[in-house]
Design an enzyme around this catalytic site. Structure first.
Site: not given
Ligand code: NDP
Ligand code: OXD
Length: 309
Positions: A224, A272
């Protein structure tokens, strides 16, 4: 029985189709128009707005559409006593391990330096890397971290791992807890972050962590964006202490167009995509868990609310 679905627009039809195929008697309702909220027994969600899940008084489980559950656990107003269920899926593990192997070898074989040399038209061979002495340290030895370690094993790199609780993984020197962090980092030439994001791990990729890595180390973050302190990474790269970084996750996302990461010569970034939930595969595990609950059994892979993952 009704399930409320909150996913990206592109996947909505696919999720409805797969869930109907696997659970013919289930009614799939959209997040934006769930009908009578009391009908909803299950929620299948990615980044639900805080406070919205508690409108379903008969909710029995909250299924995450991704492996990381920070996007659900961030809600301080979750319905009490309703289990949050993680997504564990072989396709997710496979994709993430591909990304980790690719990125580790990319840094190990000094591809960022060769990319720079190519830009300048320079023929600049560097010394051969010593694979056996290259420490690859994986932070987070959960479902994804342990699979990545297993897939890296055949390459003969010196594998290390760090987690909250003790682990025993073949071919991996395992460290854990606060006291295990410094010895783990001291031998890590390429650091891979696959931690859960919790208040304890937020900002863990920071100046102190980078300083504890050997000079010339590389960093890969596919967990993250919240794990990384952006300015600290740039400083460690610019000072020459770190040699390169591969980043897949950012805070915020999308990464703003003027962020220095975009144009940094030692950073390779992707939007991502390290591991993307594949509906046809993920739906099987979710349907299996719903069937378990119908039989009165607990779903598999429940999040520990105290640990936050
Ligand atoms: P798991 O929950 O299986 O593993 C999380 C790991 O983090 C565990 O090993 C856990 O330790 C460790 N951990 C948590 N807190 C601490 C702490 N305080 N100190 C040390 N270790 C800690 O998650 P997954 O492996 O399934 O996924 C990992 C992460 O990958 C997700 O949370 C998500 O953020 C990210 N992800 C990113 C994707 C992408 O496309 N970029 C796709 C999918 C996931 P222990 O084992 O001891 O509990
Ligand atoms: C996930 C992700 O957590 O895609 O699955 O980031």
């Amino acid at each position: 029985m009704a399930l409320v679905l909150k996913c990206g627009r592109d996947e909505r039809a696919r999720w409805r189709r797969e869930l109907r195929r696997l659970l013919p008697d289930i009614e799939v309702r959209p997040w934006s128009d769930p009908g009578d909220p009391d009908d909803i027994e299950f929620a299948l969600v990615w980044k639900p707005e805080a406070g919205k899940l508690k409108r379903f008084a008969n909710l029995r489980a909250i299924f995450s559409l991704g492996a990381g559950v920070d996007q659900i656990m961030d809600d301080a107003d979750l319905p009490p006593g309703v289990p949050v269920v993680r997504l564990i899926d072989a396709e997710l593990s496979r994709q993430m391990s591909e990304y980790v192997v690719l990125s580790v070898l990319y840094l190990h074989r000094r591809m960022p330096a060769y990319a720079e040399a190519q830009k300048d038209g320079r023929w600049r061979p560097l010394p051969a890397p010593d694979t056996r002495s290259r420490g690859v340290g994986i932070m987070g030895l959960g479902v994804l971290g342990s699979d990545a370690a297993e897939k890296l094993r055949p390459f003969g790199l010196a594998l290390l791992g760090w987690s909250r609780r003790p682990k025993n993984i073949e071919g991996v020197r395992c460290f854990h807890g606060a006291e295990g962090l410094a010895p783990f980092l001291a031998e890590t030439g390429i650091l891979v972050c696959l931690l859960a994001l919790t208040p304890e791990t937020k900002g863990i990729l920071n100046a102190k962590t980078f300083a504890a890595l050997p000079p010339g180390a590389g960093v890969i973050n596919c967990a993250r964006g919240g794990h990384l302190v952006d300015e600290d990474l740039i400083e460690a790269l610019d000072s020459g202490h770190l040699s390169g970084a591969v980043l897949d996750v950012f805070d915020p996302e999308p990464l703003p167009g003027d962020h220095p990461f975009w144009r940094h010569p030692k950073i390779t970034l992707t939007p991502h995509v390290a591991s993307i939930t594949l509906v046809h595969s993920a739906a099987i595990g979710i349907a299996r868990n719903i069937r378990r609950m119908r039989k009165g059994e607990a779903p598999l892979a429940i999040v520990d609310p105290k640990a936050g993952y």
